[in-house]
Design a protein around this motif. Structure first.
Motif, PDB file in Angstrom:
ATOM      1  N   LEU A  25       0.818  -1.214   0.000  1.00  0.00           N
ATOM      2  CA  LEU A  25       0.000   0.000   0.000  1.00  0.00           C
ATOM      3  C   LEU A  25       0.853   1.267   0.000  1.00  0.00           C
ATOM      4  O   LEU A  25       0.486   2.272  -0.628  1.00  0.00           O
ATOM      5  CB  LEU A  25      -0.968  -0.016   1.182  1.00  0.00           C
ATOM      6  CG  LEU A  25      -2.028  -1.125   1.120  1.00  0.00           C
ATOM      7  CD1 LEU A  25      -2.899  -1.104   2.367  1.00  0.00           C
ATOM      8  CD2 LEU A  25      -2.869  -1.025  -0.142  1.00  0.00           C
ATOM      9  N   ILE A  26       1.995   1.235   0.651  1.00  0.00           N
ATOM     10  CA  ILE A  26       2.924   2.365   0.600  1.00  0.00           C
ATOM     11  C   ILE A  26       3.387   2.585  -0.839  1.00  0.00           C
ATOM     12  O   ILE A  26       3.377   3.708  -1.352  1.00  0.00           O
ATOM     13  CB  ILE A  26       4.133   2.137   1.538  1.00  0.00           C
ATOM     14  CG1 ILE A  26       3.689   2.254   2.996  1.00  0.00           C
ATOM     15  CG2 ILE A  26       5.269   3.114   1.224  1.00  0.00           C
ATOM     16  CD1 ILE A  26       4.704   1.733   3.996  1.00  0.00           C
ATOM     17  N   ASP A  40       1.226  11.825   5.388  1.00  0.00           N
ATOM     18  CA  ASP A  40       0.348  11.428   4.279  1.00  0.00           C
ATOM     19  C   ASP A  40       0.000   9.953   4.375  1.00  0.00           C
ATOM     20  O   ASP A  40      -1.164   9.565   4.244  1.00  0.00           O
ATOM     21  CB  ASP A  40       1.021  11.677   2.919  1.00  0.00           C
ATOM     22  CG  ASP A  40       1.315  13.122   2.622  1.00  0.00           C
ATOM     23  OD1 ASP A  40       0.632  14.012   3.186  1.00  0.00           O
ATOM     24  OD2 ASP A  40       2.232  13.376   1.815  1.00  0.00           O
ATOM     25  N   PHE A  41       1.028   9.136   4.590  1.00  0.00           N
ATOM     26  CA  PHE A  41       0.796   7.694   4.679  1.00  0.00           C
ATOM     27  C   PHE A  41      -0.099   7.360   5.872  1.00  0.00           C
ATOM     28  O   PHE A  41      -1.003   6.541   5.765  1.00  0.00           O
ATOM     29  CB  PHE A  41       2.118   6.927   4.803  1.00  0.00           C
ATOM     30  CG  PHE A  41       2.972   6.976   3.580  1.00  0.00           C
ATOM     31  CD1 PHE A  41       2.541   6.439   2.374  1.00  0.00           C
ATOM     32  CD2 PHE A  41       4.232   7.545   3.623  1.00  0.00           C
ATOM     33  CE1 PHE A  41       3.336   6.462   1.243  1.00  0.00           C
ATOM     34  CE2 PHE A  41       5.044   7.579   2.500  1.00  0.00           C
ATOM     35  CZ  PHE A  41       4.591   7.043   1.305  1.00  0.00           C
ATOM     36  N   GLU A  42       0.165   7.998   7.010  1.00  0.00           N
ATOM     37  CA  GLU A  42      -0.661   7.758   8.196  1.00  0.00           C
ATOM     38  C   GLU A  42      -2.127   8.052   7.904  1.00  0.00           C
ATOM     39  O   GLU A  42      -3.004   7.256   8.247  1.00  0.00           O
ATOM     40  CB  GLU A  42      -0.204   8.630   9.369  1.00  0.00           C
ATOM     41  CG  GLU A  42       1.052   8.185  10.051  1.00  0.00           C
ATOM     42  CD  GLU A  42       1.397   9.084  11.221  1.00  0.00           C
ATOM     43  OE1 GLU A  42       1.522   8.542  12.329  1.00  0.00           O
ATOM     44  OE2 GLU A  42       1.516  10.314  11.032  1.00  0.00           O
ATOM     45  N   GLU A  43      -2.392   9.179   7.293  1.00  0.00           N
ATOM     46  CA  GLU A  43      -3.766   9.592   7.014  1.00  0.00           C
ATOM     47  C   GLU A  43      -4.426   8.721   5.955  1.00  0.00           C
ATOM     48  O   GLU A  43      -5.574   8.314   6.107  1.00  0.00           O
ATOM     49  CB  GLU A  43      -3.798  11.060   6.584  1.00  0.00           C
ATOM     50  CG  GLU A  43      -3.447  12.016   7.706  1.00  0.00           C
ATOM     51  CD  GLU A  43      -3.307  13.457   7.245  1.00  0.00           C
ATOM     52  OE1 GLU A  43      -3.499  13.738   6.037  1.00  0.00           O
ATOM     53  OE2 GLU A  43      -2.993  14.303   8.098  1.00  0.00           O
ATOM     54  N   ASN A  50       4.535   3.261  14.266  1.00  0.00           N
ATOM     55  CA  ASN A  50       5.620   2.276  14.397  1.00  0.00           C
ATOM     56  C   ASN A  50       5.672   1.345  13.197  1.00  0.00           C
ATOM     57  O   ASN A  50       6.753   1.052  12.667  1.00  0.00           O
ATOM     58  CB  ASN A  50       5.466   1.471  15.683  1.00  0.00           C
ATOM     59  CG  ASN A  50       5.772   2.286  16.916  1.00  0.00           C
ATOM     60  OD1 ASN A  50       6.406   3.325  16.852  1.00  0.00           O
ATOM     61  ND2 ASN A  50       5.302   1.801  18.062  1.00  0.00           N
ATOM     62  N   THR A  51       4.516   0.871  12.779  1.00  0.00           N
ATOM     63  CA  THR A  51       4.458  -0.028  11.618  1.00  0.00           C
ATOM     64  C   THR A  51       4.902   0.705  10.365  1.00  0.00           C
ATOM     65  O   THR A  51       5.697   0.187   9.572  1.00  0.00           O
ATOM     66  CB  THR A  51       3.049  -0.599  11.440  1.00  0.00           C
ATOM     67  OG1 THR A  51       2.700  -1.349  12.608  1.00  0.00           O
ATOM     68  CG2 THR A  51       2.946  -1.489  10.218  1.00  0.00           C
ATOM     69  N   LEU A  52       4.400   1.911  10.181  1.00  0.00           N
ATOM     70  CA  LEU A  52       4.759   2.699   9.010  1.00  0.00           C
ATOM     71  C   LEU A  52       6.261   2.962   8.968  1.00  0.00           C
ATOM     72  O   LEU A  52       6.905   2.784   7.930  1.00  0.00           O
ATOM     73  CB  LEU A  52       3.987   4.017   9.012  1.00  0.00           C
ATOM     74  CG  LEU A  52       4.293   4.985   7.883  1.00  0.00           C
ATOM     75  CD1 LEU A  52       4.079   4.334   6.522  1.00  0.00           C
ATOM     76  CD2 LEU A  52       3.441   6.237   8.036  1.00  0.00           C
ATOM     77  N   PRO A  74      11.965  20.710  12.888  1.00  0.00           N
ATOM     78  CA  PRO A  74      12.241  19.322  13.251  1.00  0.00           C
ATOM     79  C   PRO A  74      12.578  18.502  12.004  1.00  0.00           C
ATOM     80  O   PRO A  74      12.232  18.900  10.900  1.00  0.00           O
ATOM     81  CB  PRO A  74      10.927  18.845  13.879  1.00  0.00           C
ATOM     82  CG  PRO A  74       9.881  19.652  13.187  1.00  0.00           C
ATOM     83  CD  PRO A  74      10.520  20.995  12.914  1.00  0.00           C
ATOM     84  N   PRO A  75      13.241  17.367  12.197  1.00  0.00           N
ATOM     85  CA  PRO A  75      13.594  16.543  11.036  1.00  0.00           C
ATOM     86  C   PRO A  75      12.340  15.985  10.354  1.00  0.00           C
ATOM     87  O   PRO A  75      11.494  15.377  11.009  1.00  0.00           O
ATOM     88  CB  PRO A  75      14.452  15.419  11.614  1.00  0.00           C
ATOM     89  CG  PRO A  75      14.294  15.503  13.091  1.00  0.00           C
ATOM     90  CD  PRO A  75      13.727  16.825  13.442  1.00  0.00           C
ATOM     91  N   ARG A  76      12.211  16.247   9.068  1.00  0.00           N
ATOM     92  CA  ARG A  76      11.063  15.784   8.289  1.00  0.00           C
ATOM     93  C   ARG A  76      11.567  15.325   6.922  1.00  0.00           C
ATOM     94  O   ARG A  76      12.478  15.925   6.354  1.00  0.00           O
ATOM     95  CB  ARG A  76      10.042  16.894   8.106  1.00  0.00           C
ATOM     96  CG  ARG A  76       9.551  17.491   9.403  1.00  0.00           C
ATOM     97  CD  ARG A  76       8.059  17.345   9.501  1.00  0.00           C
ATOM     98  NE  ARG A  76       7.556  18.118  10.638  1.00  0.00           N
ATOM     99  CZ  ARG A  76       7.175  17.558  11.776  1.00  0.00           C
ATOM    100  NH1 ARG A  76       7.231  16.272  11.927  1.00  0.00           N
ATOM    101  NH2 ARG A  76       6.708  18.301  12.762  1.00  0.00           N
ATOM    102  N   ALA A  77      10.916  14.289   6.408  1.00  0.00           N
ATOM    103  CA  ALA A  77      11.353  13.711   5.136  1.00  0.00           C
ATOM    104  C   ALA A  77      10.180  13.504   4.191  1.00  0.00           C
ATOM    105  O   ALA A  77       9.031  13.386   4.609  1.00  0.00           O
ATOM    106  CB  ALA A  77      12.053  12.376   5.382  1.00  0.00           C
ATOM    107  N   GLU A  78      10.521  13.478   2.915  1.00  0.00           N
ATOM    108  CA  GLU A  78       9.583  13.092   1.869  1.00  0.00           C
ATOM    109  C   GLU A  78      10.107  11.797   1.264  1.00  0.00           C
ATOM    110  O   GLU A  78      11.306  11.541   1.259  1.00  0.00           O
ATOM    111  CB  GLU A  78       9.503  14.168   0.786  1.00  0.00           C
ATOM    112  CG  GLU A  78       8.890  15.444   1.280  1.00  0.00           C
ATOM    113  CD  GLU A  78       8.857  16.525   0.215  1.00  0.00           C
ATOM    114  OE1 GLU A  78       7.845  17.231   0.168  1.00  0.00           O
ATOM    115  OE2 GLU A  78       9.839  16.665  -0.544  1.00  0.00           O
TER     116      GLU A  78
END
Length: 107
Positions: A25-26, A40-43, A50-52, A74-78
């Protein structure tokens, strides 16, 4: 299908990387639109953080997905598909067609 050593079978090797629902699904979401952020993935998927995180790390280690930082504080990634990840497109398309033809249309 030709006979192969089941320990090194290509299906076995591939399933070690993408053999769970969340990884598929990811990848699907990245084919729909990229880049995607963790949130985005969480929503979209309703997956626990944790799983994600574990699945994204696994896909990154397998070089299917690339993480690119867009903020340090804060550290954020795409997340993006790599060439190897894009090569998985026909597999997802085949899975889509099979699911459409052979599974119930209810959720």
């Amino acid at each position: 299908m030709k006979a192969v050593d089941r320990n090194i079978c290509p299906i076995t090797r591939a399933s070690r990387i993408i053999g769970d629902q969340w990884s598929l699904l990811i990848l699907r979401e990245l084919f729909f639109q990229e880049p995607r952020r963790f949130r985005d993935f969480e929503e979209l998927l309703g997956v626990s953080p944790n799983t994600l995180s574990a699945r994204l790390k696994k896909l990154e280690q397998a070089q299917m997905v690339k993480r690119q930082m867009y903020s340090t504080h804060p550290p954020r990634a795409e997340y993006y598909l790599t060439e190897k990840g894009r090569a998985f497109g026909p597999v997802l398309e085949a899975l889509y067609k099979w699911g459409d033809a052979h599974t119930p249309k209810e959720s």
